[in-house]
Design a protein around this motif. Structure first.
Motif, PDB file in Angstrom:
ATOM      1  N   GLU A   1       4.965 -32.102  21.944  1.00  0.00           N
ATOM      2  CA  GLU A   1       4.715 -33.349  21.235  1.00  0.00           C
ATOM      3  C   GLU A   1       3.350 -33.934  21.551  1.00  0.00           C
ATOM      4  O   GLU A   1       2.800 -34.707  20.777  1.00  0.00           O
ATOM      5  N   GLU A   2       2.786 -33.618  22.707  1.00  0.00           N
ATOM      6  CA  GLU A   2       1.547 -34.250  23.128  1.00  0.00           C
ATOM      7  C   GLU A   2       0.348 -33.325  23.129  1.00  0.00           C
ATOM      8  O   GLU A   2      -0.785 -33.773  23.311  1.00  0.00           O
ATOM      9  N   THR A   3       0.581 -32.032  22.986  1.00  0.00           N
ATOM     10  CA  THR A   3      -0.559 -31.112  23.026  1.00  0.00           C
ATOM     11  C   THR A   3      -0.264 -29.882  22.183  1.00  0.00           C
ATOM     12  O   THR A   3       0.886 -29.489  22.002  1.00  0.00           O
ATOM     13  N   THR A   4      -1.324 -29.321  21.677  1.00  0.00           N
ATOM     14  CA  THR A   4      -1.188 -28.061  20.933  1.00  0.00           C
ATOM     15  C   THR A   4      -1.457 -26.873  21.836  1.00  0.00           C
ATOM     16  O   THR A   4      -1.251 -25.736  21.433  1.00  0.00           O
ATOM     17  N   THR A   5      -1.926 -27.162  23.067  1.00  0.00           N
ATOM     18  CA  THR A   5      -2.184 -26.090  24.031  1.00  0.00           C
ATOM     19  C   THR A   5      -0.894 -25.776  24.763  1.00  0.00           C
ATOM     20  O   THR A   5      -0.460 -26.519  25.640  1.00  0.00           O
ATOM     21  N   LYS A   6      -0.256 -24.698  24.350  1.00  0.00           N
ATOM     22  CA  LYS A   6       1.051 -24.348  24.929  1.00  0.00           C
ATOM     23  C   LYS A   6       0.841 -23.561  26.218  1.00  0.00           C
ATOM     24  O   LYS A   6       0.797 -22.345  26.217  1.00  0.00           O
ATOM     25  N   ASN A   7       0.718 -24.345  27.267  1.00  0.00           N
ATOM     26  CA  ASN A   7       0.544 -23.698  28.563  1.00  0.00           C
ATOM     27  C   ASN A   7       1.081 -24.616  29.658  1.00  0.00           C
ATOM     28  O   ASN A   7       1.297 -25.812  29.436  1.00  0.00           O
ATOM     29  N   SER A   8       1.299 -24.051  30.795  1.00  0.00           N
ATOM     30  CA  SER A   8       1.747 -24.793  31.973  1.00  0.00           C
ATOM     31  C   SER A   8       1.456 -23.941  33.189  1.00  0.00           C
ATOM     32  O   SER A   8       1.222 -22.734  33.073  1.00  0.00           O
ATOM     33  N   PHE A   9       1.484 -24.557  34.361  1.00  0.00           N
ATOM     34  CA  PHE A   9       1.149 -23.800  35.569  1.00  0.00           C
ATOM     35  C   PHE A   9       1.866 -24.391  36.769  1.00  0.00           C
ATOM     36  O   PHE A   9       2.241 -25.566  36.790  1.00  0.00           O
ATOM     37  N   LEU A  10       2.066 -23.544  37.774  1.00  0.00           N
ATOM     38  CA  LEU A  10       2.677 -23.962  39.037  1.00  0.00           C
ATOM     39  C   LEU A  10       2.094 -23.073  40.140  1.00  0.00           C
ATOM     40  O   LEU A  10       1.969 -21.863  39.968  1.00  0.00           O
ATOM     41  N   ASN A  11       1.739 -23.701  41.257  1.00  0.00           N
ATOM     42  CA  ASN A  11       1.096 -22.953  42.354  1.00  0.00           C
ATOM     43  C   ASN A  11       2.007 -22.713  43.554  1.00  0.00           C
ATOM     44  O   ASN A  11       1.828 -21.747  44.289  1.00  0.00           O
ATOM     45  N   GLY A  12       2.933 -23.618  43.781  1.00  0.00           N
ATOM     46  CA  GLY A  12       3.794 -23.445  44.947  1.00  0.00           C
ATOM     47  C   GLY A  12       5.047 -24.287  44.841  1.00  0.00           C
ATOM     48  O   GLY A  12       5.091 -25.289  44.118  1.00  0.00           O
ATOM     49  N   LEU A  13       6.093 -23.881  45.575  1.00  0.00           N
ATOM     50  CA  LEU A  13       7.362 -24.610  45.613  1.00  0.00           C
ATOM     51  C   LEU A  13       7.885 -24.627  47.043  1.00  0.00           C
ATOM     52  O   LEU A  13       7.887 -23.585  47.724  1.00  0.00           O
ATOM     53  N   GLU A  14       8.333 -25.773  47.454  1.00  0.00           N
ATOM     54  CA  GLU A  14       9.047 -25.897  48.727  1.00  0.00           C
ATOM     55  C   GLU A  14      10.380 -26.577  48.442  1.00  0.00           C
ATOM     56  O   GLU A  14      10.430 -27.589  47.742  1.00  0.00           O
ATOM     57  N   MET A  15      11.439 -26.021  48.989  1.00  0.00           N
ATOM     58  CA  MET A  15      12.772 -26.566  48.778  1.00  0.00           C
ATOM     59  C   MET A  15      13.411 -26.817  50.136  1.00  0.00           C
ATOM     60  O   MET A  15      13.604 -25.896  50.933  1.00  0.00           O
ATOM     61  N   LEU A  16      13.731 -28.096  50.417  1.00  0.00           N
ATOM     62  CA  LEU A  16      14.266 -28.484  51.718  1.00  0.00           C
ATOM     63  C   LEU A  16      15.600 -29.202  51.525  1.00  0.00           C
ATOM     64  O   LEU A  16      15.682 -30.195  50.793  1.00  0.00           O
TER      65      LEU A  16
ATOM     66  N   ILE B   1      14.584 -24.437  53.163  1.00  0.00           N
ATOM     67  CA  ILE B   1      15.371 -23.332  52.611  1.00  0.00           C
ATOM     68  C   ILE B   1      14.461 -22.294  51.961  1.00  0.00           C
ATOM     69  O   ILE B   1      14.623 -21.090  52.180  1.00  0.00           O
ATOM     70  N   TYR B   2      13.504 -22.751  51.158  1.00  0.00           N
ATOM     71  CA  TYR B   2      12.548 -21.854  50.507  1.00  0.00           C
ATOM     72  C   TYR B   2      11.146 -22.461  50.587  1.00  0.00           C
ATOM     73  O   TYR B   2      10.970 -23.678  50.500  1.00  0.00           O
ATOM     74  N   ARG B   3      10.149 -21.576  50.736  1.00  0.00           N
ATOM     75  CA  ARG B   3       8.744 -21.975  50.639  1.00  0.00           C
ATOM     76  C   ARG B   3       8.041 -20.811  49.925  1.00  0.00           C
ATOM     77  O   ARG B   3       7.945 -19.713  50.470  1.00  0.00           O
ATOM     78  N   VAL B   4       7.569 -21.080  48.710  1.00  0.00           N
ATOM     79  CA  VAL B   4       7.138 -20.008  47.817  1.00  0.00           C
ATOM     80  C   VAL B   4       5.692 -20.208  47.399  1.00  0.00           C
ATOM     81  O   VAL B   4       5.300 -21.299  46.962  1.00  0.00           O
ATOM     82  N   ASN B   5       4.909 -19.137  47.495  1.00  0.00           N
ATOM     83  CA  ASN B   5       3.542 -19.104  46.987  1.00  0.00           C
ATOM     84  C   ASN B   5       3.598 -18.544  45.570  1.00  0.00           C
ATOM     85  O   ASN B   5       3.677 -17.325  45.372  1.00  0.00           O
ATOM     86  N   VAL B   6       3.580 -19.411  44.593  1.00  0.00           N
ATOM     87  CA  VAL B   6       3.749 -19.001  43.198  1.00  0.00           C
ATOM     88  C   VAL B   6       2.475 -18.317  42.704  1.00  0.00           C
ATOM     89  O   VAL B   6       1.377 -18.890  42.772  1.00  0.00           O
ATOM     90  N   GLY B   7       2.633 -17.081  42.234  1.00  0.00           N
ATOM     91  CA  GLY B   7       1.503 -16.324  41.691  1.00  0.00           C
ATOM     92  C   GLY B   7       0.688 -15.599  42.731  1.00  0.00           C
ATOM     93  O   GLY B   7      -0.284 -14.906  42.386  1.00  0.00           O
TER      94      GLY B   7
ATOM     95  N   TRP C   1       4.922 -18.446  53.630  1.00  0.00           N
ATOM     96  CA  TRP C   1       5.088 -18.642  52.186  1.00  0.00           C
ATOM     97  C   TRP C   1       5.427 -17.297  51.562  1.00  0.00           C
ATOM     98  O   TRP C   1       4.663 -16.330  51.671  1.00  0.00           O
ATOM     99  N   ASP C   2       6.583 -17.206  50.898  1.00  0.00           N
ATOM    100  CA  ASP C   2       7.018 -15.961  50.274  1.00  0.00           C
ATOM    101  C   ASP C   2       6.456 -15.838  48.865  1.00  0.00           C
ATOM    102  O   ASP C   2       6.248 -16.847  48.172  1.00  0.00           O
ATOM    103  N   PRO C   3       6.227 -14.621  48.384  1.00  0.00           N
ATOM    104  CA  PRO C   3       5.845 -14.454  46.972  1.00  0.00           C
ATOM    105  C   PRO C   3       6.995 -14.864  46.068  1.00  0.00           C
ATOM    106  O   PRO C   3       8.168 -14.806  46.454  1.00  0.00           O
TER     107      PRO C   3
END
Length: 826
Positions: free
Chosen positions: A370-385, A206-212, A227-229
């Protein structure tokens, strides 16, 4: 890529056109190809085409119709041609290696002088294994696209070695088409993780996304994916910023805690893993620090497999711990020093999420405070089938006698080649008309048999008060002729007794041996039996089929009700199963008989004008000729009318033991009532005992209930006719019993059509005949569909209803129905 291999029957014509004329006489089993298991097909063309530097092989080197004014624009020449299907048709691929396969279908709804492909409306289904039901891939699909671009539908299917088929089924009076097909094996480590199901793997991208990152075109992906933006799906653009790496991802191969390291760039290309979306810590709004969310429109209440791709481009893996959410629910903890996924190491995580009623799926990432003081996260790609769970009915495999494939071709043909095509078309047309003539004659009514009469009750009107204008008066036979044929109905010629009357063997003046069924005298004056008499004549005078008993004529003089049939030398099926000293039938003979009866019933349901429901299918109404060819008989209780309607309300009629329970409860008659009765016959064939036997213990009296109980408990082999011991191949028995079980479902909606039953029985015969797996109907054509469109039978609720016993007229109960039409040599 090797060229298309097609079965063909050469014609002894002059050599210049031999190559072309081979294709004019094709009996396409489908479009079957040689290994390897990678197929890239340019549909409807006589030439190869290229897309993204990949060659698609022509599916045929012959086309029967050229189009004009095709404007491919900037499209690849792959989309300048299409194959059109006017009836249910399929492509077949030989699979030698099991695994997960990519299946891509290409559509471009262009318009030509002959067809506007945007008007097509159709279904597409796949059969990864003939032993299992298929899966609906596209339903009510139209390829109309306002942008004018091609539409590519991509699926992942788990396929075992054998024959894999993709069916195209037009809806109603519409048609189906396809421009190109891809079927190829995915890499060994590509199959989804963390996904278990009892059903075969069938996923729809259904979707295939190149995150970022930017769009990744198929020519930049090893598996030709797009891969869509992600910007279109980002819920709050202020919550994220892009991260880019100039270094190559560190591909490795291992798994940890549900995460899977990407072994190579087949999982996702470098351009996906070297870009990402990360938290935008520059924002002063606390809400933007919570998470990043992508929102996707999907079907309501559909399950989806989501693959989330990660690769740490921030360089803080040891410090970053964040959470993955789906629809606001915690899904997985990501990162941390124990994750073992270091900087630039790509990995992914698969999980299942359901859309519920919202028609939306939200995927979010956010820091784990709760586990880190570094408030960050990342995602590179998503596929939805989407997980495809709708099964497709087994297609009808009846082989048409002529080919009707239309190919739309957008290329300009050379003059010489065009002349050759015209010659081929002329010869093909002659062949088609000849085949059509043969087909028509096969289904035409029986030639009239002469003989006048002094008076006919039908001239006075029918039971409804209307003149019987539908009766074939040319079939009338005088009473005097029938007296002579039976020696005045001498009891020496009596061969059977039934609810309607006695059956005599007779010899007409032209030497034909016939069966003469004379209505009981006490019913003549009361009018009882007249509706059955009229129905039998109306039904049999307008149909003709190898597996339906033919009506030779009738007599309605002197208040007589007499029907004359072709003589069936070997009597009823029941006599050869039990209740006689006749030699027992072999398993192959029984399968042949069941297949013949199924063909007759299928023709009644789909081939007869308006459709006919038999309403009294049982082993005494299946007769055998001298060669044990089965023919369905006794149409006195039949009901005719369009079978695409939900049901016909009617007083319940039939025979105890064979009656559809839902029909008894609701008095709603459908063709599936015949299917249930036929399921009881299948059990009779397997077990060689009556549908009802009151001499047996209570739990064994009703054969349908007892047989299905034994099947459920794995005891079916214990009730198989002892004379069949050692004859039945286990695979054949399994297929036969599964077919029987489907026929005997309490809910009519869950039962197959007679076309489905026929297909299953033919396959059971194939399994019996050879130990080596062989696909049935290997010589069927590419348009391997029935001549008749399958109906859309709606689901009837199984509810209780009160039935007045006085309204329930039956043709007879098994115990008293002693060989209703006992034709024999006696």
């Amino acid at each position: 890529m090797e060229n298309l291999r097609i079965r063909k029957t050469p014609l002894p014509l002059f050599s210049v056109l031999v190559f072309l004329l081979h294709f004019s006489s094709l009996h396409f089993p489908s479009l079957a190809y040689e290994p390897p298991d990678n197929y890239f097909i340019n549909c409807g063309s006589n030439a190869n085409a290229t897309l993204y530097n990949h060659v698609f092989t022509a599916d045929r080197f012959f086309h029967s119709k050229a189009s004009s004014h095709i404007n491919g624009g900037n499209q690849s020449n792959l989309y300048l041609t299409a194959r059109i299907f006017r009836q249910e048709s399929y492509y077949r691929f030989d699979i030698t290696e099991n695994g997960t396969y990519f299946v891509r279908l290409h559509f471009l709804a262009f318009a030509s002088s002959s067809s506007n492909l945007s008007a097509a409306l159709f279904d597409v289904s796949a059969f990864p294994n003939i032993l299992n039901s298929g899966f609906m891939l596209l339903k009510n699909f139209t390829a109309k696209n306002s942008s004018g671009n091609s539409t590519i539908k991509e699926f992942f299917l788990g396929i075992d070695p054998g024959s894999f088929r993709i069916y195209f089924t037009p809806r109603g009076s519409s048609f189906a088409f396809v421009n190109a097909i891809e079927v190829f094996l995915a890499p060994a480590n590509f199959s989804p993780k963390n996904y278990t199901s009892s059903s075969p793997l069938v996923l729809h991208t259904i979707y295939r996304v190149n995150v970022g990152g930017q769009e990744v075109r198929p020519d930049k992906d090893k598996l030709w994916r797009n891969w869509d933006p992600d910007d279109l799906y980002l819920k709050n653009s202020n919550s994220a910023q892009e991260a880019v790496s100039s270094q190559m991802p560190d591909y490795k191969e291992y798994e940890l805690d549900g995460f899977v390291a990407a072994a190579n760039d087949s999982i996702a290309p470098v351009s996906v893993y070297d870009t990402a979306k990360v938290m935008d810590n520059s924002s002063s709004s606390p809400s933007t620090l919570f998470n990043i969310t992508w929102s996707f429109n999907v079907r309501r209440n559909a399950k989806h497999l989501v693959r989330a791709h990660f690769c740490d481009l921030v360089g803080q893996t040891a410090d970053i711990v964040f959470n993955l959410y789906s629809n606001g629910n915690f899904t997985k903890r990501v990162g941390g020093p124990e994750s073992m996924f270091g900087n630039l190491l790509p990995y992914y995580y698969d999980f299942v999420v359901e859309s519920k009623e919202s028609k939306l799926i939200n995927i979010s990432i956010g820091p784990n405070a709760e586990e880190t003081t570094t408030k960050n996260s990342f995602l590179n790609g998503l596929e939805m089938l989407e997980i495809m769970e709708e099964s497709a009915p087994i297609p009808n495999m009846k082989e048409p006698k002529s080919i009707n494939v239309i190919v739309v071709v957008g290329s300009v043909l050379g003059g010489l080649f065009l002349i050759c095509i015209l010659v081929v078309g002329f010869l093909f047309g002659l062949k088609y008309r000849k085949a059509k003539h043969v087909e028509t004659s096969e289904w035409s009514p029986m030639p009239a048999f002469g003989g006048g009469s002094t008076h006919s009750r039908f001239t006075e009107g029918t039971i409804t008060g209307s003149p019987m204008t539908y009766l074939n008066l040319g079939l009338k036979i005088s009473f005097a002729q029938l007296q002579q044929a039976t020696n005045n109905f001498d009891t020496k010629f009596l061969i059977g007794e039934g609810g309607f009357g006695n059956v005599y063997r007779g010899t007409l003046s032209d030497g034909r041996i016939v069966a003469v069924k004379r209505g009981k005298r006490h019913e003549h004056s009361s009018g009882q039996g007249l509706p059955e008499f009229e129905t039998e004549i109306m039904v049999l005078s307008r149909i003709r089929h190898r597996h339906l008993v033919s009506l030779i004529g009738y007599c309605d003089e002197r208040s007589e009700m007499i029907l004359v049939y072709e003589f069936m030398e070997k009597g009823t099926l029941r006599e050869h199963l039990y209740e006689s000293n006749l030699p027992r039938l072999t398993w192959k003979q029984r399968l042949d008989i069941c297949i013949g009866a199924a063909r007759g019933l299928h023709y009644l349901h789909k081939g007869a004008a308006g459709g006919i429901i038999h309403r009294d299918v049982k082993s005494t109404n299946i007769l055998l000729d001298a060669k044990c060819v089965a023919k369905v008989a006794d149409f006195g209780l039949s009901r005719s009318g369009p079978l695409d309607e939900t049901h016909v309300s009617t007083n319940v009629k039939g025979t105890f033991g064979y009656l559809d329970p839902e029909y008894i409860m609701t008095q709603q008659l459908t063709e599936k009532s015949d299917v249930y009765s036929f399921g009881v016959v299948l059990l009779e064939v397997l077990c060689a005992r009556p549908a009802l036997d009151r001499n047996l213990p209570r739990e064994q009296i009703n054969l349908a209930e007892w047989g299905m109980n034994c099947k459920k408990n794995g005891l079916l082999e214990q009730i198989v006719d002892s004379s069949l011991k050692g004859q039945i191949d286990p695979s054949s028995l399994r297929k036969f019993s599964e077919t029987t079980e489907k026929c005997l479902q309490e809910d009519a909606y869950d039962r197959p059509t007679m076309g489905d039953v026929l297909w299953d029985l033919e396959y059971a015969l194939q399994l019996q005949q050879t130990a080596k797996h062989r696909e049935p109907h290997d010589d069927s054509t590419i348009n391997a569909s029935s001549e008749f469109i399958l109906p859309n039978v709606q689901h009837f609720p199984s509810h209780s209803s009160t039935v007045n016993p006085d309204d329930m007229t039956f043709s007879g109960v098994d115990e008293s129905d002693k060989a209703a039409m006992k034709y024999s040599h006696n």
